[in-house]
Design a protein around this motif. Structure first.
Motif, PDB file in Angstrom:
ATOM      1  N   GLY A  38      51.534   7.499 -12.288  1.00 16.47           N
ATOM      2  CA  GLY A  38      50.391   6.660 -12.614  1.00 16.47           C
ATOM      3  C   GLY A  38      49.245   7.385 -13.276  1.00 16.47           C
ATOM      4  N   VAL A  39      49.481   8.606 -13.710  1.00 16.03           N
ATOM      5  CA  VAL A  39      48.437   9.397 -14.373  1.00 16.03           C
ATOM      6  C   VAL A  39      48.854   9.655 -15.814  1.00 16.03           C
ATOM      7  CG1 VAL A  39      47.238  11.626 -14.408  1.00 16.03           C
ATOM      8  CG2 VAL A  39      47.692  10.479 -12.229  1.00 16.03           C
ATOM      9  N   ALA A  40      47.901   9.498 -16.725  1.00 18.70           N
ATOM     10  CA  ALA A  40      48.127   9.858 -18.117  1.00 18.70           C
ATOM     11  C   ALA A  40      47.484  11.210 -18.387  1.00 18.70           C
ATOM     12  CB  ALA A  40      47.532   8.809 -19.040  1.00 18.70           C
ATOM     13  N   GLN A  41      48.084  11.960 -19.293  1.00 18.17           N
ATOM     14  CA  GLN A  41      47.535  13.276 -19.600  1.00 18.17           C
ATOM     15  C   GLN A  41      47.559  13.521 -21.104  1.00 18.17           C
ATOM     16  OE1 GLN A  41      50.069  15.912 -17.340  1.00 18.17           O
ATOM     17  NE2 GLN A  41      51.687  15.919 -18.892  1.00 18.17           N
ATOM     18  N   TRP A  42      46.510  14.193 -21.569  1.00 13.05           N
ATOM     19  CA  TRP A  42      46.401  14.643 -22.948  1.00 13.05           C
ATOM     20  C   TRP A  42      46.192  16.155 -22.886  1.00 13.05           C
ATOM     21  CZ3 TRP A  42      44.502  10.277 -20.886  1.00 13.05           C
ATOM     22  CH2 TRP A  42      44.756   9.068 -21.537  1.00 13.05           C
ATOM     23  N   LEU A  43      47.154  16.910 -23.331  1.00 11.22           N
ATOM     24  CA  LEU A  43      47.115  18.361 -23.197  1.00 11.22           C
ATOM     25  C   LEU A  43      46.863  19.002 -24.561  1.00 11.22           C
ATOM     26  CD1 LEU A  43      50.258  18.881 -20.901  1.00 11.22           C
ATOM     27  CD2 LEU A  43      47.900  18.363 -20.225  1.00 11.22           C
TER      28      LEU A  43
END
Length: 535
Positions: A38-43
């Motif tokens: 349920g977490v979005a990430q932008w790396l």
């Protein structure tokens, strides 16, 4: 049903999910990814131009505009550390990248979430807490926060100083990188669902030192970049002026063969990275006998850092926001060499870190910490290792934290202090004890840090994780560690008008305590001589 009928909805879902994770930052568009929890990430989002070539030793500049969509699925390289050659794998001079973690949810500008910006440590000479994963904190917050982590320049790349740098470059660039991130957050974090008017900064060690420097930046000028701060093991190191730092610039110029150049700074900027990094080493500070643990760091420049940290806070030149300060029981054990066997060994180590120390100061420190009856036996260590560790731990970390809490309370600002005392059996037996910044494993969750947590954080000490995450995420959400704390945990009271009230944190024993009288006496002395030691 045909395979095509099955695949079309699936592909449509994937396309929609990818579209929702595309964020337009004006200078570039980044596509992140949603992960199963349920977490979005932008790396690996670039927040500043590459600090290379003519921008080496310069203040951070805006990134160039990029037309193509960037896939933000891989961490950017860490910044290059001091004392490692060749350039370590996974590091680069082009290192000014950040990561964003946010709950997967419809973005509603009327329901923006609190933001936590993490400043990693590393003694201003490495990025030692890079690539932490914000998932644990977000889940502990009931999907109620957005988390930002980032790299900043360290060693000479971030903190080389001297007249030439001041005239044709910029000093304290590592701190300016941090401010660049905070300005980036103000401009862009709402696009990820974060609230730029509710930003909490946190950090450990040099990251916590950065917090005290940001709180007192420009003499306490408040540009609204953050609204609360949590400093873990705040570090008050020896700090030089620009002029006092000239020796490091001169030595680097000589070692790299730039001394014969008319423009030595231009020569340093033109050096290939391997040539520069080969000479990126620790050397003794002026008036010291041996190299310190960390040679490069912030300098007093008269503007961003106008004075010693103690002076700025004692002169009421700091930003007034709710704060957490605190430390671990055994702050010094991972720094002092284990073979310290005599008082002289201990004194030399302390002088190497604080070369402005005078014999009279050392005599008092010896009386407070280094008496024969204070020696301890631990495997593979000298008798004075632990006493020297106690002296260094209180001088650089614990006593500054106590003073910060007292200073904020005196200013009428809510201030909480903690004593982290979670014991790991193997570490206690070795003498390392509750070491510097070990609490990050509980705050972030041991599975979400990039280092190696003590094994007990997955077993006998696993219960401390929700306790710490409850206090910290409550602070992030409410500027107070109590409203959303983990059920059944005690109220964390403020430092208080009478002072020295802090929370004692240990698995199944967490409670309020008063700092012991003998520690108060030691800290009163160490704080009193702090500016003489250039802290």
């Amino acid at each position: 049903m045909s395979l095509l009928n099955i695949l079309v909805p699936v592909l449509l879902f994937v396309s929609l999910a990818a579209t929702q994770n595309v964020v337009d930052l004006e200078y570039a568009r980044y596509t992140g990814e949603s992960i199963s929890n349920g977490v979005a990430q932008w790396l690996g989002i670039r927040y500043a131009a590459p600090p290379t070539g003519p921008l080496r030793f310069a203040a951070p500049q805006d990134p160039e505009i990029v037309d193509e969509v960037q896939y933000a699925v891989q961490h950017g390289p860490k910044c290059i550390p001091t004392g490692h050659f060749p350039v370590p794998e996974g590091t680069a001079e082009d290192c000014l990248f950040l990561d964003v973690f946010a709950p997967v949810r419809e973005r509603d500008v009327s329901k923006l979430l609190p933001v936590f910006v993490w400043i990693q440590g590393g003694g201003f000479n490495s990025n030692s807490n890079a690539n932490y994963n914000g998932t644990g904190l977000i889940r502990a917050s009931d999907m109620g926060i957005v988390v930002v982590t980032f790299n900043y320049r360290v060693g000479p790349y971030g903190f080389l100083s001297g007249t030439e740098i001041l005239e044709s470059g910029s000093v304290n660039n590592g701190l300016k990188d941090q401010i660049k991130v905070l300005r980036w957050v103000q401009k862009h974090i709402s696009k990820f669902g974060g609230n730029p008017k509710h930003v909490v900064i946190g950090g450990n060690s040099a990251g916590a030192a950065s917090i005290t420097l940001l709180l007192s930046a420009y003499g306490g000028k408040d540009d609204g970049l953050f609204h609360a701060a949590a400093a873990e093991s705040q570090s008050f190191a020896n700090m030089l002026t620009v002029n006092q730092s000239q020796f490091a610039y001169n030595n680097l110029v000589i070692r790299t063969g730039c001394a014969s150049s008319i423009d030595t700074l231009a020569c340093l900027r033109d050096l290939d990275l391997d040539t520069l990094q080969r000479e990126n080493i620790n050397t003794p500070l002026p008036n010291a006998q041996q190299a310190p643990l960390y040679m490069y760091g912030p300098v007093i420049d008269g503007t961003l850092v106008p004075d010693y940290t103690y002076n700025l806070f004692h002169q009421d030149r700091f930003i007034k926001v709710p704060v957490i300060f605190g430390d671990d029981t055994n702050e010094g054990t991972n720094f002092v060499p284990r073979n310290v066997s005599t008082v002289a060994d201990a004194n030399i180590f302390i002088q190497n870190q604080f070369p402005a120390i005078k014999p009279a100061h050392m005599a008092n420190i010896n009386t407070l910490y280094l008496q024969k009856n204070q020696t301890e036996n631990f495997p593979d260590s000298g008798l004075y290792w632990r006493p020297a560790s106690s002296a260094y731990g209180e001088l650089r970390y614990i006593c500054p934290g106590i003073d910060m809490s007292a200073t904020y309370t005196k200013a009428g600002v809510n201030s909480w202090n903690y004593h982290y005392a979670v014991q790991d059996p193997d570490l206690e037996a070795s003498g390392v004890g509750v070491f510097h910044t070990v609490e990050v494993n509980a705050i972030w969750g041991p599975e979400y840090v990039s280092g190696e947590p003590p094994p007990s954080y997955f077993t006998s000490n696993a219960a401390i994780v929700p306790v710490m995450q409850g206090y910290w995420t409550s602070f992030m959400k409410a500027f107070d560690p109590n409203p959303h704390r983990y059920p059944g945990t005690p109220e964390w009271q403020t430092w208080g008008a009478e002072g020295y009230r802090r929370i004692f944190i240990r698995t199944n024993e967490t409670r309020m305590e008063t700092a012991p009288f003998d520690q108060r006496v030691r800290c009163e002395y160490l704080v009193r001589i702090g500016t003489e030691l250039q802290q």
